[in-house]
Design a protein around this motif. Structure first.
Motif, PDB file in Angstrom:
ATOM      1  N   LYS A 180       0.845  -1.199   0.000  1.00 23.20           N
ATOM      2  CA  LYS A 180       0.000   0.000   0.000  1.00 23.20           C
ATOM      3  C   LYS A 180       0.876   1.244   0.000  1.00 23.20           C
ATOM      4  CE  LYS A 180      -4.068  -2.162   1.922  1.00 23.20           C
ATOM      5  NZ  LYS A 180      -5.062  -2.189   2.990  1.00 23.20           N
ATOM      6  N   ASN A 181       0.896   1.968   1.087  1.00 16.35           N
ATOM      7  CA  ASN A 181       1.657   3.211   1.066  1.00 16.35           C
ATOM      8  C   ASN A 181       2.987   3.108   1.817  1.00 16.35           C
ATOM      9  OD1 ASN A 181       0.460   2.925   3.556  1.00 16.35           O
ATOM     10  ND2 ASN A 181       0.182   5.115   3.875  1.00 16.35           N
ATOM     11  N   VAL A 182       3.434   1.888   2.070  1.00 14.06           N
ATOM     12  CA  VAL A 182       4.700   1.724   2.777  1.00 14.06           C
ATOM     13  C   VAL A 182       5.656   0.935   1.903  1.00 14.06           C
ATOM     14  CG1 VAL A 182       5.812   0.960   4.890  1.00 14.06           C
ATOM     15  CG2 VAL A 182       3.389   1.536   4.913  1.00 14.06           C
ATOM     16  N   HIS A 183       6.885   1.389   1.837  1.00 14.98           N
ATOM     17  CA  HIS A 183       7.911   0.663   1.087  1.00 14.98           C
ATOM     18  C   HIS A 183       8.937   0.167   2.093  1.00 14.98           C
ATOM     19  CE1 HIS A 183      10.421  -0.374  -2.326  1.00 14.98           C
ATOM     20  NE2 HIS A 183      11.434   0.152  -1.688  1.00 14.98           N
ATOM     21  N   PHE A 184       9.010  -1.146   2.266  1.00 17.47           N
ATOM     22  CA  PHE A 184       9.970  -1.734   3.191  1.00 17.47           C
ATOM     23  C   PHE A 184      11.203  -2.154   2.414  1.00 17.47           C
ATOM     24  CE2 PHE A 184       7.310  -2.058   6.854  1.00 17.47           C
ATOM     25  CZ  PHE A 184       6.033  -2.246   6.370  1.00 17.47           C
ATOM     26  N   PHE A 185      12.354  -2.055   3.032  1.00 13.80           N
ATOM     27  CA  PHE A 185      13.559  -2.581   2.399  1.00 13.80           C
ATOM     28  C   PHE A 185      14.545  -2.939   3.491  1.00 13.80           C
ATOM     29  CE2 PHE A 185      16.283   1.038   3.115  1.00 13.80           C
ATOM     30  CZ  PHE A 185      15.390   2.077   3.252  1.00 13.80           C
ATOM     31  N   GLY A 186      15.432  -3.821   3.159  1.00 14.54           N
ATOM     32  CA  GLY A 186      16.395  -4.202   4.185  1.00 14.54           C
ATOM     33  C   GLY A 186      17.468  -5.092   3.617  1.00 14.54           C
ATOM     34  N   GLU A 187      18.497  -5.284   4.416  1.00 14.60           N
ATOM     35  CA  GLU A 187      19.574  -6.184   4.024  1.00 14.60           C
ATOM     36  C   GLU A 187      20.137  -6.858   5.258  1.00 14.60           C
ATOM     37  OE1 GLU A 187      22.791  -4.348   1.906  1.00 14.60           O
ATOM     38  OE2 GLU A 187      23.645  -6.264   1.304  1.00 14.60           O
ATOM     39  N   LEU A 188      20.466  -8.111   5.098  1.00 18.17           N
ATOM     40  CA  LEU A 188      21.069  -8.885   6.176  1.00 18.17           C
ATOM     41  C   LEU A 188      22.353  -9.460   5.623  1.00 18.17           C
ATOM     42  CD1 LEU A 188      20.785 -10.268   8.980  1.00 18.17           C
ATOM     43  CD2 LEU A 188      19.584 -12.104   7.826  1.00 18.17           C
ATOM     44  N   ALA A 189      23.475  -9.128   6.217  1.00 22.76           N
ATOM     45  CA  ALA A 189      24.754  -9.554   5.663  1.00 22.76           C
ATOM     46  C   ALA A 189      25.541 -10.352   6.685  1.00 22.76           C
ATOM     47  CB  ALA A 189      25.572  -8.328   5.239  1.00 22.76           C
ATOM     48  N   TYR A 190      26.319 -11.302   6.187  1.00 18.74           N
ATOM     49  CA  TYR A 190      27.179 -12.107   7.043  1.00 18.74           C
ATOM     50  C   TYR A 190      28.560 -12.186   6.425  1.00 18.74           C
ATOM     51  CZ  TYR A 190      23.216 -13.846   9.707  1.00 18.74           C
ATOM     52  OH  TYR A 190      22.120 -13.940  10.515  1.00 18.74           O
ATOM     53  N   ASP A 191      29.555 -12.326   7.294  1.00 20.50           N
ATOM     54  CA  ASP A 191      30.879 -12.598   6.746  1.00 20.50           C
ATOM     55  C   ASP A 191      31.170 -14.094   6.939  1.00 20.50           C
ATOM     56  OD1 ASP A 191      33.071 -11.385   9.438  1.00 20.50           O
ATOM     57  OD2 ASP A 191      31.556 -12.949   9.381  1.00 20.50           O
ATOM     58  N   ARG A 192      32.406 -14.492   6.639  1.00 16.47           N
ATOM     59  CA  ARG A 192      32.731 -15.912   6.678  1.00 16.47           C
ATOM     60  C   ARG A 192      32.508 -16.535   8.044  1.00 16.47           C
ATOM     61  NH1 ARG A 192      38.599 -17.230   5.046  1.00 16.47           N
ATOM     62  NH2 ARG A 192      38.623 -15.171   5.943  1.00 16.47           N
ATOM     63  N   ARG A 193      32.735 -15.755   9.109  1.00 14.20           N
ATOM     64  CA  ARG A 193      32.571 -16.302  10.458  1.00 14.20           C
ATOM     65  C   ARG A 193      31.202 -16.002  11.019  1.00 14.20           C
ATOM     66  NH1 ARG A 193      37.802 -14.641  10.338  1.00 14.20           N
ATOM     67  NH2 ARG A 193      39.220 -16.416  10.228  1.00 14.20           N
ATOM     68  N   LEU A 194      30.249 -15.710  10.137  1.00 12.01           N
ATOM     69  CA  LEU A 194      28.871 -15.470  10.522  1.00 12.01           C
ATOM     70  C   LEU A 194      28.711 -14.278  11.465  1.00 12.01           C
ATOM     71  CD1 LEU A 194      27.370 -19.050  10.824  1.00 12.01           C
ATOM     72  CD2 LEU A 194      27.319 -17.489   8.920  1.00 12.01           C
ATOM     73  N   HIS A 195      29.545 -13.276  11.311  1.00 18.11           N
ATOM     74  CA  HIS A 195      29.290 -12.024  12.011  1.00 18.11           C
ATOM     75  C   HIS A 195      28.273 -11.261  11.177  1.00 18.11           C
ATOM     76  CE1 HIS A 195      33.585 -12.752  13.405  1.00 18.11           C
ATOM     77  NE2 HIS A 195      32.774 -13.073  14.389  1.00 18.11           N
ATOM     78  N   ARG A 196      27.385 -10.583  11.870  1.00 17.93           N
ATOM     79  CA  ARG A 196      26.199 -10.110  11.191  1.00 17.93           C
ATOM     80  C   ARG A 196      26.116  -8.609  11.069  1.00 17.93           C
ATOM     81  NH1 ARG A 196      20.868 -11.260  14.283  1.00 17.93           N
ATOM     82  NH2 ARG A 196      21.621  -9.368  15.261  1.00 17.93           N
ATOM     83  N   ALA A 197      25.529  -8.160   9.988  1.00 16.89           N
ATOM     84  CA  ALA A 197      25.169  -6.749   9.835  1.00 16.89           C
ATOM     85  C   ALA A 197      23.747  -6.716   9.309  1.00 16.89           C
ATOM     86  CB  ALA A 197      26.106  -6.058   8.860  1.00 16.89           C
TER      87      ALA A 197
END
Lengths: 669, 270
Positions: free
Chosen positions: A382-399
């Motif tokens: 509807k009137n909301v635009h969601f966006f996102g990103e989930l990132a990991y490095d080799r040792r599964l540290h997260r952003a």
């Protein structure tokens, strides 16, 4: 029909030698601060649209992204409106599209038009023949001799003080690009020494779009832009600014690289293939780069050299001695309102990266390999635009990054962005909407609001509260900061725009106490108030002016800064154009410095920082020698009061003046 | 008429709002709609007594929160709006703390609309504090507010809390802070209200409280905002059921953590 077409073009297309950047984009460029601005892709694209405006009836999302002041919601609403109601009949019909107010339409005018939908089959051979070719040469020099050119010193610059750029580009709409670029910085030798092939930096690019199943193909130099920038993003990207809705990174995964910056690009090949709703983009890059090489216990490099300066013997020793072999890809699924992507990128360096052994480098990336993967998505409900990103490095540290753009009502928009990037997650080539330069070690919540209370009025505000869970360079403990901005824009008509902006930023930094056993961070508060207006008095004469105040407070000290300028531009229906600016600035020191965006030659950037006390003035002049040949001349001078030397190190100049002369010529055929 | 309007401007140097230290941290949540024409509820007048004058129905609200998730810092408030033919009356009560230490206050407010562009209100408060083993103290003070309708969608407000008085103890050494504030409310559309105020608490840095009230489709409302003096964000969601509205709120302090709260409102039929 062609007559109408021609009328549209003449009314809405400004002559291609004006470098008019929207006020919001000016601020975004100023906010980049001390970062070296070599990437003129934005200016090139805007100049291209000014010369060959975009047809709003055929434009796709990728075509609209370079118009940075359009948000994702506005772009989607326009595409949906076209789908439902067919083509637009007039540019002012944009007012019926949700999210488009008169102010946005006035900003769009120089770059777009509304015309017939012409379905012309673009054969590859027609693309190769019908485009525009441009050869550009620019040379500039600081007239005063700096210490670096004193050959009697042990360390000195080995080349001439000229800065040169030579570029040949071919462009056919947004479908085919190719060209070469050569660039030399001031102080670098030319056809001598390490630069015996002439310029210090060469770049070749070839880029094609929409060739059947091949949606994009890049050969040579290109930029890679994945997700929301948590893994890798090399195109020009902005942080917080008075455009509170511009917090989403939006660009195609690969873009041609046509700038002279020496670091933020990939060199190799990449291709985007489209299979129905799926798009896959594998890429490969093998690039030489420079870094600080240390060879004591272990041969390694300790940092990336992004400046591209190879002027002294020491700088040249480390020149391009390292290689980066990078591979990876992006897999995207696009369907209606939803878009999902999987990204993976791997870098292999010729020597391992190992930063200096400082406490703040405890989690810095190390080793020869760097692998990052992420999942990104965007979804409009509807009137909301969601966006996102989930990132990991080799040792599964997260952003993790999650944002939303809400169109609350026809005259109110809200933007929210939450980021949680762990201290162990490291992405040296990333560029996300964060307070820090790199997407790591940060948690924060950003909210922005844009109101359009009445015709011509716009109120924009944002608040960003962030927290760094670990140490940073010159910050010896976890810290918090907050940034606020409020800006009121008023545009009574198409010719006039003015705004009042108040911004405050509180960020801790180590206090430099000589001889202290423990360094600890202290809150530094920066406040800034700016009033700017710009108006076109007659079709020939336009003026603009700005007054800016800043306050820098740290512990008990307070530094104040002031800057004011007036600028006039002449654009007569003759072969020449000119503009000049007169500016006075007075600040307490470097901490209360003020950045000001200046008009420059076409595609040129000039955003100096002003501190201490002095005057600045510049004169720009451009002349159309023939229909195809244009030349520009620019002279700028800063005159400081009560200063014996300007600058430091090898860039130190004796005397209170610093002048720069720039000449550029362009041939289009 | 115009000179009479100038007088409140001259008398009140700036506006005031309730303090952030003694009353619930997310009081900003409950008082957000003081400058709204459309979204006023029982608690609106706690932000600016002028808001009392424009309410036409009987309303009652209760609010409770657990500051920083600590039981000893529980805070509760009640507000009642009573419209009469000759101006409106309001009543507030607050109780913060527990047996060991608590602060409570009772307030009686009165407001009147002067025409349809100006509303003035005043409130008298009785404040008491009690510390186990130390005894108790009480004081009286007042606060006053004015609202000015600048346009059908924009309302400006001025408010001052405790400009004089509010001293504790025998020698009156300790004083409740004075709070001055100036606010602006904008009814952007039938669903959106944006309010902002600049608030100066005595001996503290100036802060900006800004908030957004959004009526989602149907019975849901959402309210979010920020208080820059302490870098606090707040957020709440509410659901409307006939005459009642139930809100769940939370606010986040950068160092001290979350403060969950809930609110129940009742508005009588017109």
């Amino acid at each position: 029909m062609r007559v109408l077409f021609a009328i549209f073009l003449s009314i809405f297309a400004l002559p291609a030698f004006t470098q008019e950047v929207p006020a919001a984009t000016e601020q975004q460029l100023e906010n980049l601060g001390d970062e070296n601005l070599d990437d003129d892709a934005l200016l090139q694209q805007l100049a291209f649209y000014q010369k060959a405006p975009l047809n709003l009836n055929t434009a796709m999302a990728e075509d609209l992204y370079p118009l940075r002041f359009l948000t994702e919601l506005q772009i989607q609403n326009l595409l949906r409106y076209r789908q439902l109601f067919g083509k637009l009949l007039s540019i002012y019909e944009l007012q019926a599209v949700p999210g488009f107010d008169l102010l946005t339409i006035w900003r769009l005018l120089p770059y777009v038009f509304v015309g017939e939908v012409q379905t012309v089959k673009e054969t590859f051979s027609s693309r190769l023949r019908n485009g525009s070719r441009t050869a550009l040469f620019r040379i500039s020099r600081v007239l005063e001799k700096s210490k670096g050119y004193d050959t009697s010193l042990k360390t000195h610059y080995l080349g001439s003080p000229d800065r040169m750029l030579l570029r040949y580009t071919y462009q056919y709409k947004n479908l085919l690009y190719y060209g070469v670029t050569g660039e030399k910085d001031a102080g670098e030798p030319f056809f001598k020494g390490a630069q015996r092939w002439g310029f210090d930096f060469y770049s070749f690019h070839f880029f094609a779009r929409n060739l059947g199943k091949i949606k994009a193909l890049a050969l040579g130099d290109y930029t890679l832009n994945l997700g929301q920038g948590l893994t890798q993003w090399q195109a020009l990207a902005f942080g917080k600014s008075a455009d509170a809705m511009a917090m989403k990174r939006q660009a195609p995964v690969i873009l041609p690289y046509r700038s002279a910056g020496e670091f933020f690009f990939n060199r190799g090949t990449a291709v985007t293939l489209q299979f129905g709703r799926w798009q896959v983009t594998p890429f490969i890059s093998y690039k030489k780069f420079s870094g600080n090489i240390a060879a004591d216990t272990l041969e390694r490099f300790t940092s990336f050299a992004t400046s591209g300066y190879y002027r002294t013997r020491l700088e040249m020793e480390d020149r391009n001695r390292l290689t980066d072999f990078s591979t990876g890809g992006n897999l995207s699924y696009l369907s209606g309102q939803i878009k999902m992507g999987l990204n993976a990128v791997n870098h292999r360096f010729s020597l391992p990266l190992q930063k200096q052994d400082e406490p703040y480098n405890r989690f810095a990336p190390t080793g020869k390999n760097l692998f990052l993967a992420s999942f990104d998505y965007s979804y409009t409900y509807k009137n909301v635009h969601f966006f996102g990103e989930l990132a990991y490095d080799r040792r599964l540290h997260r952003a993790f990054l999650q944002g939303a753009l809400v169109s609350l009502s026809p005259n109110a928009d809200l933007s929210v962005l939450y980021r949680n990037l762990s201290k162990e997650y490291q992405a040296p080539f990333g560029n996300a909407f964060t307070e820090s330069t790199l997407p790591s070690n940060e948690q924060g919540l950003y909210t922005g609001l844009q109101l359009r209370p009445a015709t011509g009025w716009q109120v924009v505000a944002y608040a960003d509260l962030y927290h760094f869970p670990f140490l940073k360079y010159r910050v010896s403990s976890p810290t918090r900061g907050c940034d606020y901005l409020i800006q009121v824009n008023y545009s009574p008509d198409k010719r006039t725009e003015m705004y009042l902006r108040y911004r405050t930023e509180t960020k801790p930094l180590n206090e430099a106490i000589p001889g202290a056993a423990i360094q600890f961070p202290v809150d530094q508060e920066r406040k800034n108030l700016r009033l700017q207006f710009a108006t076109q008095l007659t079709p020939t004469v336009s003026v603009r002016g700005r007054t800016e105040l800043t306050w820098f407070a740290k512990s008990s000290s307070l530094e104040e800064g002031f800057l004011a300028y007036a600028e006039a531009a002449l654009d007569p229906p003759l072969k020449w154009k000119g503009s000049c600016r007169l500016q006075y600035f007075e600040t307490g020191g470097y901490d209360s410095r003020i950045y000001a965006y200046e008009s420059d030659v076409l595609y040129g950037f000039s955003i100096p920082a002003f501190f201490d006390k002095g005057f600045r003035y510049y004169v720009n002049f451009s002349y159309n020698i023939s229909k195809r040949l244009t030349c520009w001349l620019r002279f700028a001078q800063t005159v400081y009061q009560k200063k014996a030397t300007i600058g430091s190190g090898l860039d130190e100049i004796n005397g209170p003046r610093k002048s720069e002369l720039k000449w550029q010529v362009r041939y289009q055929f | 008429m115009k000179t009479k309007l100038l007088v409140p401007f001259l008398l009140l140097p700036a506006c005031a709002l309730a303090q952030t230290s003694r009353l619930p941290v997310s009081l900003a949540y409950t008082k957000l709609t003081a400058c709204s024409g459309r979204f006023q509820d029982a608690f609106s007048f706690t932000g600016n007594q002028g808001a009392l004058a424009t309410t036409k129905q009987f309303a009652i609200g209760v609010y409770s929160e657990r500051r920083f998730m600590l039981k000893a810092l529980t805070a509760s408030s009640v507000a009642v709006v009573l419209p009469t033919a000759s101006g409106n009356f309001g009543f507030t009560g607050n109780y913060n703390g527990d047996q060991a230490y608590n602060e409570s206050s009772l307030g009686l407010a009165y407001a009147k609309a002067l025409g349809n562009k100006v509303a003035l209100g005043v409130q008298f408060n009785y404040i008491g504090i009690k510390a186990a083993g130390y005894g108790s103290a009480s004081t009286l003070n007042f606060d006053a507010g004015a609202l000015f309708r600048l346009s059908p969608q924009v309302v400006a407000g001025l408010h001052v809390y405790n400009p004089v008085g509010g001293r504790w103890g025998k020698e009156g050494l300790e004083k409740l802070p004075s709070v001055y504030s100036m606010g602006l409310g904008y009814d952007a559309s039938a669903q959106v209200f944006v309010g902002a105020e600049i608030e100066k608490v005595e001996d503290r840095a100036v802060g900006l409280n800004a908030g957004l009230h959004y009526q989602l489709a149907g019975k849901l409302i959402a309210r979010a905002g920020i208080q820059t003096a302490a870098s606090v964000y707040y957020l709440g969601f509410g659901i409307k059921l006939k005459r009642f509205r139930f809100d769940v709120t939370t606010s986040l302090h950068p160092y001290l953590g979350l403060t969950p709260g809930s609110m129940l409102l009742y508005t009588a039929q017109e």
